[in-house]
Scaffold this active site. Sequence first.
Site, PDB file in Angstrom:
ATOM      1  N   GLU A 242      -8.360  -2.750  -2.833  1.00  0.00           N
ATOM      2  CA  GLU A 242      -7.815  -2.992  -4.163  1.00  0.00           C
ATOM      3  C   GLU A 242      -8.589  -2.185  -5.204  1.00  0.00           C
ATOM      4  O   GLU A 242      -9.677  -1.669  -4.918  1.00  0.00           O
ATOM      5  CB  GLU A 242      -7.938  -4.496  -4.483  1.00  0.00           C
ATOM      6  CG  GLU A 242      -7.153  -5.405  -3.544  1.00  0.00           C
ATOM      7  CD  GLU A 242      -5.659  -5.475  -3.874  1.00  0.00           C
ATOM      8  OE1 GLU A 242      -5.109  -4.495  -4.417  1.00  0.00           O
ATOM      9  OE2 GLU A 242      -5.045  -6.508  -3.573  1.00  0.00           O
TER      10      GLU A 242
ATOM     11  N   ASP B 266      -0.507  -0.838  -7.138  1.00  0.00           N
ATOM     12  CA  ASP B 266      -1.767  -0.653  -7.883  1.00  0.00           C
ATOM     13  C   ASP B 266      -2.641   0.427  -7.244  1.00  0.00           C
ATOM     14  O   ASP B 266      -3.811   0.567  -7.566  1.00  0.00           O
ATOM     15  CB  ASP B 266      -2.543  -1.982  -7.973  1.00  0.00           C
ATOM     16  CG  ASP B 266      -2.948  -2.520  -6.600  1.00  0.00           C
ATOM     17  OD1 ASP B 266      -2.668  -1.860  -5.570  1.00  0.00           O
ATOM     18  OD2 ASP B 266      -3.549  -3.608  -6.545  1.00  0.00           O
TER      19      ASP B 266
ATOM     20  N   ASP C  79      -5.219  -2.543   8.609  1.00  0.00           N
ATOM     21  CA  ASP C  79      -5.645  -3.831   8.062  1.00  0.00           C
ATOM     22  C   ASP C  79      -4.933  -5.005   8.741  1.00  0.00           C
ATOM     23  O   ASP C  79      -3.987  -4.813   9.516  1.00  0.00           O
ATOM     24  CB  ASP C  79      -5.426  -3.883   6.542  1.00  0.00           C
ATOM     25  CG  ASP C  79      -4.082  -3.313   6.104  1.00  0.00           C
ATOM     26  OD1 ASP C  79      -3.168  -3.211   6.949  1.00  0.00           O
ATOM     27  OD2 ASP C  79      -3.942  -2.975   4.923  1.00  0.00           O
TER      28      ASP C  79
ATOM     29  N   HIS D  86      -3.610   0.624  -4.117  1.00  0.00           N
ATOM     30  CA  HIS D  86      -4.515   0.265  -3.017  1.00  0.00           C
ATOM     31  C   HIS D  86      -4.113   0.974  -1.727  1.00  0.00           C
ATOM     32  O   HIS D  86      -2.940   1.066  -1.394  1.00  0.00           O
ATOM     33  CB  HIS D  86      -4.650  -1.255  -2.827  1.00  0.00           C
ATOM     34  CG  HIS D  86      -3.450  -1.977  -2.324  1.00  0.00           C
ATOM     35  ND1 HIS D  86      -2.833  -2.989  -3.013  1.00  0.00           N
ATOM     36  CD2 HIS D  86      -2.752  -1.866  -1.160  1.00  0.00           C
ATOM     37  CE1 HIS D  86      -1.823  -3.468  -2.313  1.00  0.00           C
ATOM     38  NE2 HIS D  86      -1.755  -2.799  -1.180  1.00  0.00           N
TER      39      HIS D  86
HETATM   40  C1  GLP Z   1       0.224  -3.873   1.838  1.00  0.00           C
HETATM   41  C2  GLP Z   1      -0.602  -3.189   2.918  1.00  0.00           C
HETATM   42  C3  GLP Z   1      -0.802  -1.731   2.611  1.00  0.00           C
HETATM   43  C4  GLP Z   1       0.521  -1.106   2.263  1.00  0.00           C
HETATM   44  C5  GLP Z   1       1.011  -1.718   0.980  1.00  0.00           C
HETATM   45  C6  GLP Z   1       2.319  -1.116   0.470  1.00  0.00           C
HETATM   46  O1  GLP Z   1      -0.522  -4.493   0.855  1.00  0.00           O
HETATM   47  N1  GLP Z   1      -1.865  -3.782   3.136  1.00  0.00           N
HETATM   48  O2  GLP Z   1      -1.406  -1.101   3.727  1.00  0.00           O
HETATM   49  O3  GLP Z   1       0.376   0.274   2.136  1.00  0.00           O
HETATM   50  O4  GLP Z   1       1.206  -3.096   1.208  1.00  0.00           O
HETATM   51  O5  GLP Z   1       3.391  -1.714   1.112  1.00  0.00           O
HETATM   52  P1  GLP Z   1       4.862  -1.202   1.033  1.00  0.00           P
HETATM   53  O6  GLP Z   1       4.912   0.006   1.877  1.00  0.00           O
HETATM   54  O7  GLP Z   1       5.680  -2.310   1.577  1.00  0.00           O
HETATM   55  O8  GLP Z   1       5.165  -0.901  -0.395  1.00  0.00           O
END
Ligand code: GLP
Length: 262
Positions: free
Chosen positions: A146, A139, A70, A141
């Site tokens: 989402e 959440d 993303d 995602h």
């Molecule tokens: C973001 C990214 C996700 C990622 C998520 C969790 O929103 N778009 O791809 O998996 O955060 O991030 P973290 O690993 O910092 O908890």
Amino acid sequence: MRVVIQDNYEKMSKWAADYIAAKINDHKEDRPFVLGLPTGSSPIGVYKELIKMNKEGKVSFKNVVTFNMDEYLGLPREHDQSYWYFMHDNFFDHIEIPAENINILNGMTNDPEGECERYEKKIASYGGIDLFMGGIGVDGHLAFNEPYTSLTSRTGVRDLTTDTRIVNSRFFGNDPEKVPAQALSVGIGTVMDSKEVLVLISGHNKARALAATVEGGVSQKWTCSALQMHNGAIIACDEAACGELTVDTYKYFLDIERKERL
Ligand code: GLP
């Protein structure tokens, strides 16, 4: 689904890096190995291990093509919170990988829909993704899909929830308004088409999401739960993330994975 429980974040990262390196090394086909990659705090330990292994000559990325999950819409590459910047800073600048093998959605495109279509076609042109590594949000995602995103969604534009903008504001001076409101993201369907999916889940704050991924019903409320329908899904997690699993589930996966198999 496999759930590989490791003592802590470092061991989880090491396990995942060893798994990915073994897959790349075992790849004997003429076409490149196609690796899907995430951003966020979860994969940083894996990237550090893979960099180390690359420098030690234990894995090469010369025949690896990458597709990132993303990118924020409206952030230029050089913005220190763009995922383009993150990936180069934390991984690509430290390994030997041809620049043309790196694919990241263009968050500055004037044609977001066209950019997403192009991305899907490019993935298909390589014969699909061999292994998609991912992380999940609190959440649940997966990429930026989402809650209530279709479980068959393809790469497209996503609106970020207020909750996600608040969580990600830690990288934007703690101001949720500074977090872009939209992103480009691969779909759940895109991830599900990969031959294998390896998702990293660590820390107490992900405990509910881990339980929903593994034990809950398949539901668009927790988009990560779609992985229950994937024939090659692995969750690599740490003890801290296991807090909401039932004792039975926890014991089952420790038992079945007791002889660590790569
Ligand atoms: C973001 C990214 C996700 C990622 C998520 C969790 O929103 N778009 O791809 O998996 O955060 O991030 P973290 O690993 O910092 O908890």
